[in-house]
Design an enzyme around this catalytic site. Structure first.
Site, PDB file in Angstrom:
ATOM      1  N   GLY A 119       0.839  -1.203   0.000  1.00  0.00           N
ATOM      2  CA  GLY A 119       0.000   0.000   0.000  1.00  0.00           C
ATOM      3  C   GLY A 119       0.871   1.248   0.000  1.00  0.00           C
ATOM      4  O   GLY A 119       0.560   2.247  -0.652  1.00  0.00           O
ATOM      5  N   TRP A 143       2.295   1.705  -3.424  1.00  0.00           N
ATOM      6  CA  TRP A 143       1.272   2.175  -4.357  1.00  0.00           C
ATOM      7  C   TRP A 143       1.323   3.707  -4.478  1.00  0.00           C
ATOM      8  O   TRP A 143       1.086   4.267  -5.536  1.00  0.00           O
ATOM      9  CB  TRP A 143      -0.119   1.746  -3.861  1.00  0.00           C
ATOM     10  CG  TRP A 143      -1.252   2.314  -4.674  1.00  0.00           C
ATOM     11  CD1 TRP A 143      -1.793   1.800  -5.809  1.00  0.00           C
ATOM     12  CD2 TRP A 143      -1.983   3.522  -4.406  1.00  0.00           C
ATOM     13  NE1 TRP A 143      -2.804   2.595  -6.267  1.00  0.00           N
ATOM     14  CE2 TRP A 143      -2.934   3.665  -5.427  1.00  0.00           C
ATOM     15  CE3 TRP A 143      -1.918   4.495  -3.413  1.00  0.00           C
ATOM     16  CZ2 TRP A 143      -3.822   4.737  -5.472  1.00  0.00           C
ATOM     17  CZ3 TRP A 143      -2.795   5.567  -3.461  1.00  0.00           C
ATOM     18  CH2 TRP A 143      -3.742   5.675  -4.483  1.00  0.00           C
ATOM     19  N   HIS A 144       1.663   4.369  -3.362  1.00  0.00           N
ATOM     20  CA  HIS A 144       1.670   5.829  -3.362  1.00  0.00           C
ATOM     21  C   HIS A 144       2.763   6.418  -4.241  1.00  0.00           C
ATOM     22  O   HIS A 144       2.643   7.548  -4.702  1.00  0.00           O
ATOM     23  CB  HIS A 144       1.811   6.363  -1.939  1.00  0.00           C
ATOM     24  CG  HIS A 144       0.551   6.241  -1.148  1.00  0.00           C
ATOM     25  ND1 HIS A 144       0.220   5.102  -0.473  1.00  0.00           N
ATOM     26  CD2 HIS A 144      -0.471   7.110  -0.959  1.00  0.00           C
ATOM     27  CE1 HIS A 144      -0.951   5.277   0.116  1.00  0.00           C
ATOM     28  NE2 HIS A 144      -1.398   6.476  -0.169  1.00  0.00           N
ATOM     29  N   GLY A 145       3.839   5.700  -4.436  1.00  0.00           N
ATOM     30  CA  GLY A 145       4.894   6.246  -5.286  1.00  0.00           C
ATOM     31  C   GLY A 145       6.090   5.329  -5.354  1.00  0.00           C
ATOM     32  O   GLY A 145       6.334   4.530  -4.449  1.00  0.00           O
ATOM     33  N   PHE A 166       0.196  10.503  -7.419  1.00  0.00           N
ATOM     34  CA  PHE A 166       0.127   9.065  -7.182  1.00  0.00           C
ATOM     35  C   PHE A 166      -0.622   8.359  -8.292  1.00  0.00           C
ATOM     36  O   PHE A 166      -0.778   7.194  -8.297  1.00  0.00           O
ATOM     37  CB  PHE A 166      -0.532   8.771  -5.830  1.00  0.00           C
ATOM     38  CG  PHE A 166       0.165   9.478  -4.693  1.00  0.00           C
ATOM     39  CD1 PHE A 166       1.529   9.687  -4.724  1.00  0.00           C
ATOM     40  CD2 PHE A 166      -0.544   9.931  -3.609  1.00  0.00           C
ATOM     41  CE1 PHE A 166       2.180  10.344  -3.691  1.00  0.00           C
ATOM     42  CE2 PHE A 166       0.084  10.583  -2.562  1.00  0.00           C
ATOM     43  CZ  PHE A 166       1.448  10.795  -2.614  1.00  0.00           C
TER      44      PHE A 166
END
Lengths: 494, 242
Positions: free
Chosen positions: A323, A326-328, A494
């Site tokens: 997770g 996923w943001h970067g 993102f």
């Protein structure tokens, strides 16, 4: 096209009028919304509209294939290929160069450095969001939660619907697609609800997030080594508030604009900074992502077996780690995810074992039933103390981890912490106004929720001119008190 | 009357002499250290966020070199257009008066592609009126930082991902080059260090170890940690510091 800009206001007004003019014509109305969504996306960079269309077409075909296949093994293979294809898209555009860069680090460290084949590509805006929506669609079809969409128009619109396209919330097919089969209605309550959410979002973004970012957070993170400890401590709290106000503002405006077009999105934030545990925080923060991770990643890791013990902790940690990624494509996000993953597993461990310990104490108790009841029910004061301690730990873990989230590179975060804990220097950036703004934004998290929904239900009977005046005056006021310029939303990247 | 030294007196004298000698050695060493420090070349890096990247790169590059001392006065989201927001003339004047550097490196202009308002008139970025006024602003700033004992180098803006910005930066770099020559500053061109052979912007380039690395941030404007070092090394080479 950013939400709080005149360009978007003009665009939305045109779409709003045209969409309601076509309210009795279902297919033309959906076609209009689809064209508007592609225009909205293409306004940023038209070249990536093809990517969006290819992604939608692929998921449409995959859904039909899954539904039309009888054998479980073949169905599983098709859904596996579909998920892999969606993730490959994300992998190429978002993670490929990060992987190559990390590989270069490794080869340099081993003394066998080689030039890696980097790709000169730009991260398409919103790719993480529309890819996740595509995955949720094919997996839901596979699991039998929804029937595959026969109309390509519906699926294309679901993936690209402009209010949520570039920064969420991640809308579920099972929630949105049935709405496309019904004729949308514009009720007075929905209009007031939409207006209020837009106003709320605009205030949080244009006033709170912008002042905090420009006055405190951006200068502190730009050069932590030249910023005092007091300012850095304040800025790390302020950033947590900024990212909340920024992102929840986007969600509010997205939900509000969708409501004005006759569609309902679920709530994406529910006073997360007031959470008294990490588990509660993730039930209230970016709800559409955390539930997505729970349903499609955690569940996939768990498989058919009942989760428990070390396996459960591992899956929980991995879910949060991924997770974070996923943001970067950056080690800072990986660390951020790891901190939350570790925090959640420790919290779960303490809760589980603390409960077992308390239960065993009760069993061993030889005193009478009344005494057992007394021991089993903690006093209100003890509950309050536990909530305060829980909030303090949760809030500080969140704000400290957010330093990694905000830092462009790992060394910036490390420099930030070194300077922050050197305890040198007084406030230069922190002003009473910024302090009040930050503290106020945290304080309102403890007020009861659903204020907007309740107010919308009451104000639904107000005359149209009053509502119009309220929205107009509200927007004008926000524009007047906010600083100049509009910064892009944090979650755009993102 | 001469009193002969006892064994004890002789021991005390020797100890005193040793202490004196040690004190003298410490004193000389301290003086030498101060002298070395005094002779360290003070390099000031001034400007916007790109200057910040250069300054950080210079700090890392000369971290183990006691002959070069890097100082920075950088501020994000500033430039020579919005003097109402941040007055670089006042800031630079105070900073240079206080630190008295030997070398001044300036990178400025990354945020300046915006309209200028002068006496109620608005000049759109890169228009004729804008260029004339911007040239005056650059010249004024150069007069502010001009100093007899300091060598001043104006570093040209590096290319960025945005074509529109690159078009503006090329024009602005010509202004800096022209004004630098007029003020007897040296203009340092770094443009081609950060482009491909075909002249296009690239996020990747050779690191100091000679390996292809990501040198620009995802925003297509700023430098990564590796990129900062490449930027600093290029400037240091061109001004003769390496």
């Amino acid at each position: 096209m950013l939400f709080p800009t005149p360009e978007f206001a003009i665009f939305f007004f045109a779409v709003f009028v045209a969409a309601w003019a076509l309210r009795t014509l279902d297919e033309p109305r959906k076609a209009l919304l689809l064209i508007a969504s592609y225009f909205f996306y293409g306004y940023w960079d038209w070249r990536f509209t093809a990517l969006l269309a290819v992604s939608s077409a692929f998921n449409y075909v995959a859904g039909l294939f899954i539904a039309g296949t009888k054998g479980e093994v073949t169905r599983k293979r098709i859904v596996g290929v579909a998920v892999a294809a969606n993730l490959s898209l994300l992998g190429v555009f978002k993670y490929y160069n990060f992987f190559m860069d990390s590989l270069t680090d490794l080869t340099v460290a081993l003394g066998i450095q080689r030039d890696m084949p980097f790709l000169e590509i730009i991260l398409p805006i919103g790719i993480s969001f529309f890819t996740f929506q595509g995955i949720s669609y094919v997996v839901d079809v596979y699991r039998g939660h929804i029937k595959p969409v026969r109309s390509p128009l519906d699926l294309f619109l679901y993936i690209s619907f402009f209010p949520q396209l570039v920064a969420g919330p991640i809308v579920r097919a099972s929630h949105f697609l049935p709405q496309l089969t019904r004729r949308p209605e514009l009720t007075r309550t929905a209009v007031v609800f939409g207006f209020l959410l837009i106003l709320n979002g605009m205030f949080k973004k244009v006033v709170v997030a912008h002042y905090i970012a420009a006055g405190l957070v951006d200068p502190a993170f730009a050069d932590p080594t030249q910023t005092s400890s007091v300012d850095l401590i304040a800025a790390h709290y302020a950033y947590a508030v900024q990212v909340y106000c920024d992102f929840s503002a986007y969600s509010d405006i997205a939900i509000g604009t969708a409501a004005l077009l006759g569609y309902r999105f679920r709530k994406n934030f529910d006073r997360p900074l007031g959470a008294t545990s990490l588990a509660q925080l993730w039930q209230r923060w970016h709800i559409s992502l955390s539930t997505w991770l729970r349903d499609y990643l955690y569940r996939a890791l768990r498989g058919d077996k009942r989760d428990g013990g070390a396996r459960m902790y591992r899956n929980m940690f991995l879910t949060m780690l991924l997770g974070g990624l996923w943001h970067g494509a950056n080690w800072t996000f990986v660390l951020w995810g790891a901190i939350h993953g570790l925090g959640l597993t420790v919290e779960r461990f303490i809760k589980t074992h603390g409960h077992a310990w308390r239960t065993s104490r009760l069993r061993l108790s030889t005193v009478g039933a009344a005494a057992v009841t007394e021991t089993a029910t903690p006093s209100a004061a003890a509950n309050r103390t536990a909530a305060i301690v829980g909030w303090l730990i949760t809030f500080h873990l969140f704000t400290l981890a957010a330093v990694f989230f905000r830092s462009p590179q790992l060394d910036t975060a490390l420099r930030y912490f070194a300077a922050m804990f050197s305890f040198q220097g007084g406030p230069h950036l922190l002003t009473p106004f910024l302090f009040a703004l930050t503290a106020g934004a945290v304080a309102v998290q403890f007020l009861p929720g659903n204020k907007i929904e309740r107010f919308a239900a009451k104000a639904g009977d107000w005359p149209a001119w009053t509502l119009g005046l309220m929205l107009g005056a509200g927007l004008l006021l926000i524009e007047m008190i906010g600083p100049q310029g509009v910064a892009p939303f944090i979650y755009y990247q993102f | 009357m001469r009193v002969p030294l006892t064994h004890l007196d002789s021991l005390t004298l020797r100890r005193s002499l040793a202490a004196l000698l040690t004190a003298m050695l410490v004193g000389v060493a301290t003086q030498l250290a101060f002298a070395a420090r005094a002779h360290a070349l003070t390099v000031a890096v001034i400007g916007d966020s790109v200057a910040h990247d250069l300054g950080r790169g210079m700090e890392d590059l000369f971290a183990n070199n006691r002959h070069v001392r890097i100082i920075r006065q950088t501020k994000f989201a500033t430039g020579l257009v919005r003097t109402d927001y941040y007055d670089w003339n006042a800031v630079a004047r105070d900073f240079l008066r206080h630190h008295k550097p030997d070398v001044i490196l300036v990178v400025m202009g990354g945020n300046d592609r915006q309209a200028i308002r002068v006496h109620g008139r608005r000049y759109d970025a890169l228009s004729k009126g804008w260029l004339a006024d911007y040239e005056r602003r650059v010249s004024r700033f150069m007069n502010t930082i001009k100093h007899k004992r300091a060598r001043v180098y104006w570093i040209g803006l590096p290319p960025v991902r945005s074509d529109a910005l690159n078009y503006a930066y090329r024009i602005m770099n010509r202004v800096y080059r022209r004004e630098a020559a007029r003020h007897r500053f040296e203009y340092v061109d770094v443009w081609h260090k950060f482009t491909t052979r075909g002249g296009a912007y690239s996020s990747f380039g050779q690191s100091l170890e000679g390996v292809k690395r990501r040198i620009r941030m995802e925003d297509g404007e700023h430098f990564t940690q590796v990129g900062r070092l490449v930027f600093a090394a290029e400037v240091a080479k061109k001004i003769g510091l390496r």
